[in-house]
Scaffold this motif. Structure first.
Motif, PDB file in Angstrom:
ATOM      1  N   VAL A 365      14.604   9.751 -13.626  1.00 64.13           N
ATOM      2  CA  VAL A 365      13.899   8.486 -13.431  1.00 64.13           C
ATOM      3  C   VAL A 365      12.434   8.727 -13.058  1.00 64.13           C
ATOM      4  O   VAL A 365      11.565   7.914 -13.375  1.00 64.13           O
ATOM      5  N   LEU A 366      12.133   9.843 -12.409  1.00 65.05           N
ATOM      6  CA  LEU A 366      10.750  10.146 -12.043  1.00 65.05           C
ATOM      7  C   LEU A 366       9.913  10.386 -13.298  1.00 65.05           C
ATOM      8  O   LEU A 366       8.774   9.913 -13.399  1.00 65.05           O
ATOM      9  N   GLU A 367      10.467  11.122 -14.252  1.00 70.20           N
ATOM     10  CA  GLU A 367       9.763  11.339 -15.514  1.00 70.20           C
ATOM     11  C   GLU A 367       9.560  10.013 -16.248  1.00 70.20           C
ATOM     12  O   GLU A 367       8.499   9.768 -16.837  1.00 70.20           O
ATOM     13  N   ASP A 368      10.578   9.151 -16.207  1.00 69.80           N
ATOM     14  CA  ASP A 368      10.477   7.848 -16.878  1.00 69.80           C
ATOM     15  C   ASP A 368       9.334   7.023 -16.291  1.00 69.80           C
ATOM     16  O   ASP A 368       8.543   6.418 -17.026  1.00 69.80           O
ATOM     17  N   VAL A 369       9.255   6.980 -14.956  1.00 75.98           N
ATOM     18  CA  VAL A 369       8.217   6.183 -14.293  1.00 75.98           C
ATOM     19  C   VAL A 369       6.831   6.734 -14.617  1.00 75.98           C
ATOM     20  O   VAL A 369       5.900   5.978 -14.929  1.00 75.98           O
ATOM     21  N   ALA A 370       6.680   8.061 -14.541  1.00 73.68           N
ATOM     22  CA  ALA A 370       5.376   8.668 -14.810  1.00 73.68           C
ATOM     23  C   ALA A 370       4.913   8.388 -16.231  1.00 73.68           C
ATOM     24  O   ALA A 370       3.746   8.071 -16.470  1.00 73.68           O
ATOM     25  N   GLU A 371       5.837   8.469 -17.189  1.00 78.95           N
ATOM     26  CA  GLU A 371       5.477   8.242 -18.593  1.00 78.95           C
ATOM     27  C   GLU A 371       5.206   6.769 -18.860  1.00 78.95           C
ATOM     28  O   GLU A 371       4.238   6.407 -19.528  1.00 78.95           O
ATOM     29  N   ARG A 372       6.053   5.882 -18.322  1.00 80.09           N
ATOM     30  CA  ARG A 372       5.937   4.458 -18.610  1.00 80.09           C
ATOM     31  C   ARG A 372       4.689   3.852 -17.979  1.00 80.09           C
ATOM     32  O   ARG A 372       4.017   3.016 -18.589  1.00 80.09           O
ATOM     33  N   PHE A 373       4.353   4.281 -16.748  1.00 79.35           N
ATOM     34  CA  PHE A 373       3.264   3.628 -16.026  1.00 79.35           C
ATOM     35  C   PHE A 373       2.015   4.494 -15.906  1.00 79.35           C
ATOM     36  O   PHE A 373       1.017   4.060 -15.344  1.00 79.35           O
ATOM     37  N   GLY A 374       2.065   5.713 -16.435  1.00 83.30           N
ATOM     38  CA  GLY A 374       0.890   6.578 -16.412  1.00 83.30           C
ATOM     39  C   GLY A 374       0.432   6.936 -15.016  1.00 83.30           C
ATOM     40  O   GLY A 374      -0.771   7.090 -14.774  1.00 83.30           O
ATOM     41  N   CYS A 375       1.366   7.067 -14.078  1.00 87.97           N
ATOM     42  CA  CYS A 375       0.989   7.393 -12.700  1.00 87.97           C
ATOM     43  C   CYS A 375       1.358   8.843 -12.377  1.00 87.97           C
ATOM     44  O   CYS A 375       2.154   9.472 -13.068  1.00 87.97           O
ATOM     45  N   ARG A 376       0.751   9.355 -11.320  1.00 90.94           N
ATOM     46  CA  ARG A 376       1.067  10.709 -10.849  1.00 90.94           C
ATOM     47  C   ARG A 376       2.193  10.629  -9.830  1.00 90.94           C
ATOM     48  O   ARG A 376       2.227   9.727  -8.996  1.00 90.94           O
ATOM     49  N   ILE A 377       3.087  11.596  -9.879  1.00 89.66           N
ATOM     50  CA  ILE A 377       4.200  11.645  -8.939  1.00 89.66           C
ATOM     51  C   ILE A 377       4.328  13.066  -8.414  1.00 89.66           C
ATOM     52  O   ILE A 377       4.368  14.024  -9.194  1.00 89.66           O
ATOM     53  N   GLY A 378       4.370  13.189  -7.108  1.00 82.72           N
ATOM     54  CA  GLY A 378       4.614  14.484  -6.473  1.00 82.72           C
ATOM     55  C   GLY A 378       6.038  14.555  -5.961  1.00 82.72           C
ATOM     56  O   GLY A 378       6.528  13.596  -5.360  1.00 82.72           O
ATOM     57  N   VAL A 379       6.716  15.672  -6.201  1.00 80.65           N
ATOM     58  CA  VAL A 379       8.119  15.828  -5.810  1.00 80.65           C
ATOM     59  C   VAL A 379       8.236  17.019  -4.866  1.00 80.65           C
ATOM     60  O   VAL A 379       7.787  18.124  -5.192  1.00 80.65           O
ATOM     61  N   ALA A 380       8.852  16.793  -3.712  1.00 80.92           N
ATOM     62  CA  ALA A 380       9.030  17.850  -2.722  1.00 80.92           C
ATOM     63  C   ALA A 380      10.182  18.765  -3.108  1.00 80.92           C
ATOM     64  O   ALA A 380      10.971  18.476  -4.013  1.00 80.92           O
ATOM     65  N   SER A 381      10.285  19.879  -2.412  1.00 80.07           N
ATOM     66  CA  SER A 381      11.437  20.760  -2.584  1.00 80.07           C
ATOM     67  C   SER A 381      12.690  20.043  -2.086  1.00 80.07           C
ATOM     68  O   SER A 381      12.605  19.139  -1.245  1.00 80.07           O
ATOM     69  N   PRO A 382      13.876  20.387  -2.629  1.00 81.56           N
ATOM     70  CA  PRO A 382      15.111  19.724  -2.192  1.00 81.56           C
ATOM     71  C   PRO A 382      15.230  19.699  -0.676  1.00 81.56           C
ATOM     72  O   PRO A 382      14.948  20.688   0.005  1.00 81.56           O
ATOM     73  N   ALA A 383      15.636  18.559  -0.135  1.00 81.32           N
ATOM     74  CA  ALA A 383      15.622  18.372   1.316  1.00 81.32           C
ATOM     75  C   ALA A 383      16.790  17.509   1.752  1.00 81.32           C
ATOM     76  O   ALA A 383      17.616  17.073   0.942  1.00 81.32           O
ATOM     77  N   THR A 384      16.841  17.246   3.069  1.00 87.24           N
ATOM     78  CA  THR A 384      17.827  16.350   3.660  1.00 87.24           C
ATOM     79  C   THR A 384      17.084  15.220   4.362  1.00 87.24           C
ATOM     80  O   THR A 384      15.858  15.248   4.505  1.00 87.24           O
ATOM     81  N   TYR A 385      17.846  14.231   4.836  1.00 85.78           N
ATOM     82  CA  TYR A 385      17.210  13.127   5.559  1.00 85.78           C
ATOM     83  C   TYR A 385      16.614  13.601   6.881  1.00 85.78           C
ATOM     84  O   TYR A 385      15.655  13.004   7.379  1.00 85.78           O
ATOM     85  N   ASP A 386      17.153  14.661   7.463  1.00 81.37           N
ATOM     86  CA  ASP A 386      16.646  15.163   8.741  1.00 81.37           C
ATOM     87  C   ASP A 386      15.260  15.794   8.593  1.00 81.37           C
ATOM     88  O   ASP A 386      14.550  15.960   9.584  1.00 81.37           O
ATOM     89  N   THR A 387      14.893  16.178   7.384  1.00 82.05           N
ATOM     90  CA  THR A 387      13.574  16.789   7.160  1.00 82.05           C
ATOM     91  C   THR A 387      12.678  15.853   6.348  1.00 82.05           C
ATOM     92  O   THR A 387      11.774  16.313   5.651  1.00 82.05           O
ATOM     93  N   PHE A 388      12.934  14.550   6.435  1.00 84.19           N
ATOM     94  CA  PHE A 388      12.257  13.585   5.576  1.00 84.19           C
ATOM     95  C   PHE A 388      10.739  13.625   5.747  1.00 84.19           C
ATOM     96  O   PHE A 388       9.995  13.648   4.762  1.00 84.19           O
ATOM     97  N   THR A 389      10.258  13.656   6.997  1.00 87.41           N
ATOM     98  CA  THR A 389       8.818  13.592   7.247  1.00 87.41           C
ATOM     99  C   THR A 389       8.114  14.821   6.686  1.00 87.41           C
ATOM    100  O   THR A 389       7.096  14.706   5.973  1.00 87.41           O
ATOM    101  N   ARG A 390       8.633  16.013   6.971  1.00 83.38           N
ATOM    102  CA  ARG A 390       8.020  17.233   6.449  1.00 83.38           C
ATOM    103  C   ARG A 390       8.052  17.250   4.923  1.00 83.38           C
ATOM    104  O   ARG A 390       7.102  17.654   4.255  1.00 83.38           O
ATOM    105  N   THR A 391       9.144  16.761   4.384  1.00 86.37           N
ATOM    106  CA  THR A 391       9.286  16.748   2.929  1.00 86.37           C
ATOM    107  C   THR A 391       8.324  15.753   2.290  1.00 86.37           C
ATOM    108  O   THR A 391       7.799  15.979   1.195  1.00 86.37           O
ATOM    109  N   MET A 392       8.077  14.631   2.973  1.00 86.52           N
ATOM    110  CA  MET A 392       7.089  13.670   2.476  1.00 86.52           C
ATOM    111  C   MET A 392       5.714  14.320   2.355  1.00 86.52           C
ATOM    112  O   MET A 392       4.980  14.067   1.391  1.00 86.52           O
TER     113      MET A 392
END
Length: 511
Positions: A365-392
């Motif tokens: 879905v991230l690829e779909d959004v980037a292609e459809r809307f021409g926006c940039r998307i940054g993706v963090a390394s796989p994470a858990t909810y406990d590391t949400f802030t660092r992953t953001m």
């Protein structure tokens, strides 16, 4: 434009049906040509009357201009009229000559130009008056139709699915396919269902996407293959709520009035829908804020009660840079996808942009959004909810350092942290580089991070490091060997030492 429900305009066929005129069609064109609208009837015997004619006109002539000409003159004459948009020719007989000239009949047949005979007893003014009366009657009937159509559409808007009923009623009144596209450029309602073939539907969606990306209120017309379309935007400039597409060409004044009524009602309905969407968006933003805080479990409970289960870890946490003109469209698109992928997609706004959360194994879905809307998307390394802030932080760094489309933090991290030293980016990269040491120390009550930092500060001298830490030099060697395994890096490499030193500097430059 003739429609299924609206009264038709005057045509050559309707003139030929008038028994009082006694017009005789000479079989020079097919029925489709006879159905063209006749806007006016004019008479002229000029050899080239085109400077004085307009489109949609029937020209009456007695043929005086053909005296002493060859057959090619007839062909050139008919060609000039066809190029000017004349829709038919009436030839008045027994005035200058008997009957209709055979070369004129052949020239009209070759050009598929409707040709009819006007008998001597029927004056040209009678033909013109008959058409004018029909134009006036049609105009009155169409105004009546427009009022009736607007009333029917207003009643349709009161039904439970007001938007869907309005689209269906508009299609019925215009006798054409009508589709409603949302702010994401997705076809949300149409009538009749499946009224467009796959190729036409794809091309139309691309055109509407371009209209929405421009973000300006506008009406436009286009043709895809053999199908003409009229497009009308909904909403305010810069905050478009969607587009209504009508499978028809130019509409007359009454038709445009009916469409304007639909646009007003659809715009109002979409604005009301937008109010609900903004309320949902505020709640989603609150969930994202809570996920970044101390109580991610409570945020997940709230999201589960409203939208269903949150995506399962390991997570792919992404941040977009969607601009203002497209942010509503991205949110609407993700709302649809989240409903389709229940439990596999969550999104919400944050101060950094739109945050998207999916399982790490389902990031299409991230690829779909980037292609459809021409926006940039940054993706963090796989994470858990406990590391949400660092992953953001990782996701934001990946977005800001990416050149377009989807950029993954792992790819940015491989470029090294020295390129981003003394920046917010550097701190995120440094924290990721040293995180294995921090995790090892926390789980085993060890001191690998402290030892590696002291060793680098002591110019990699084991003896000086031992003195600084108050331990034996063999202890320093053992800790460094463990650190190599934990980091998966060769500490004898100058490049590795430089990056680790930079990581410590980025996190604590004054230490």
């Amino acid at each position: 434009m003739p429609t299924a429900s609206a009264p038709p305009h005057p045509t050559i066929a309707s003139l030929l049906r008038r028994g009082d005129l006694a017009l005789r069609f000479l079989e020079t064109a097919d029925a489709a040509r006879l159905s063209h609208e006749v806007r006016w009837v004019h008479s002229s015997d000029l050899a080239d009357p085109t400077p004085f004619l307009s489109e949609g006109l029937v020209l009456l002539t007695t043929g005086r201009q053909f005296e002493g000409v060859d057959d090619d003159a007839y062909t050139r004459y008919v060609g000039r009229l066809a190029d000017r948009g004349v829709v038919g020719i009436g030839f008045g007989t027994e005035v200058v000559r008997e009957g209709v000239p055979a070369p004129l009949i052949e020239a009209c047949r070759a050009a598929a130009m409707p040709l009819f005979e006007v008998p001597y007893r029927t004056p040209f003014i009678a033909v013109a008056r008959a058409n004018a009366e029909e134009v006036a009657a049609t105009s009155y009937a169409r105004r009546t139709w427009a009022l009736s159509a607007q009333g029917a559409i207003a009643l349709a808007a009161l039904r439970p699915d007001g938007l869907g009923a309005t689209v269906s009623e508009l299609a019925r009144q215009l006798g054409a396919w009508v589709g409603l596209f949302d702010a994401a450029g997705e076809l949300s309602r149409q009538h009749p269902a499946g009224g467009l073939d796959a190729g036409t539907a794809t091309a139309l969606r691309a055109e509407i996407g371009a209209v929405l990306r421009r973000g300006a209120r506008a009406g436009s017309a286009l043709r895809i293959g053999d199908t003409p379309f009229t497009l009308q935007t909904l909403g305010r400039g810069g905050h478009l709520r969607g587009v209504i597409a009508i499978g028809a060409g130019d509409l007359d004044r009454e038709g445009r009035g009916v469409v304007t009524a639909v646009i007003a009602m659809a715009g109002l309905a979409l604005e009301q829908h937008g109010d609900l969407a903004r309320a949902r968006g505020a709640l989603r933003a609150g969930v994202v804020q809570s996920l970044q805080g101390e109580d991610s479990a409570a945020a997940r409970r709230i999201a589960r009660d409203v939208w269903g289960p949150m995506p399962e870890a390991p997570l792919a946490i992404a941040v977009t840079d969607a601009g203002t003109a497209w942010s509503d469209g991205v949110a609407e698109y993700l709302e649809v996808r989240a409903d389709e992928r229940r439990g596999a997609l969550f999104f919400g706004r944050s101060e950094d942009g739109l945050v998207i959360v999916t399982p790490a194994s389902r990031t299409g879905v991230l690829e779909d959004v980037a292609e459809r809307f021409g926006c940039r998307i940054g993706v963090a390394s796989p994470a858990t909810y406990d590391t949400f802030t660092r992953t953001m932080d990782q996701a934001r760094v990946a977005r800001d350092r990416g050149e377009g489309g989807v950029t993954r933090f792992a790819d940015v991290a491989r470029a090294g942290i020295l390129t981003a030293l003394d920046t917010v980016d550097a701190r995120a990269l440094a924290a990721a580089a040293l995180h294995p040491l921090v995790e090892f120390d926390r789980d085993r009550a060890a001191a690998l991070r402290e030892t590696v930092k002291a060793w680098l500060d002591a110019d990699c001298s084991h003896e000086a490091t031992a003195r600084a830490l108050g331990v034996h030099r063999h202890t320093v060697r053992a800790r460094l060997a463990t650190a190599e395994k934990v980091l998966g890096r060769d500490l004898t490499s100058f490049a590795v030492r430089a990056e680790l030193w930079a990581a410590f500097q980025a996190l604590d430059p004054d230490a």
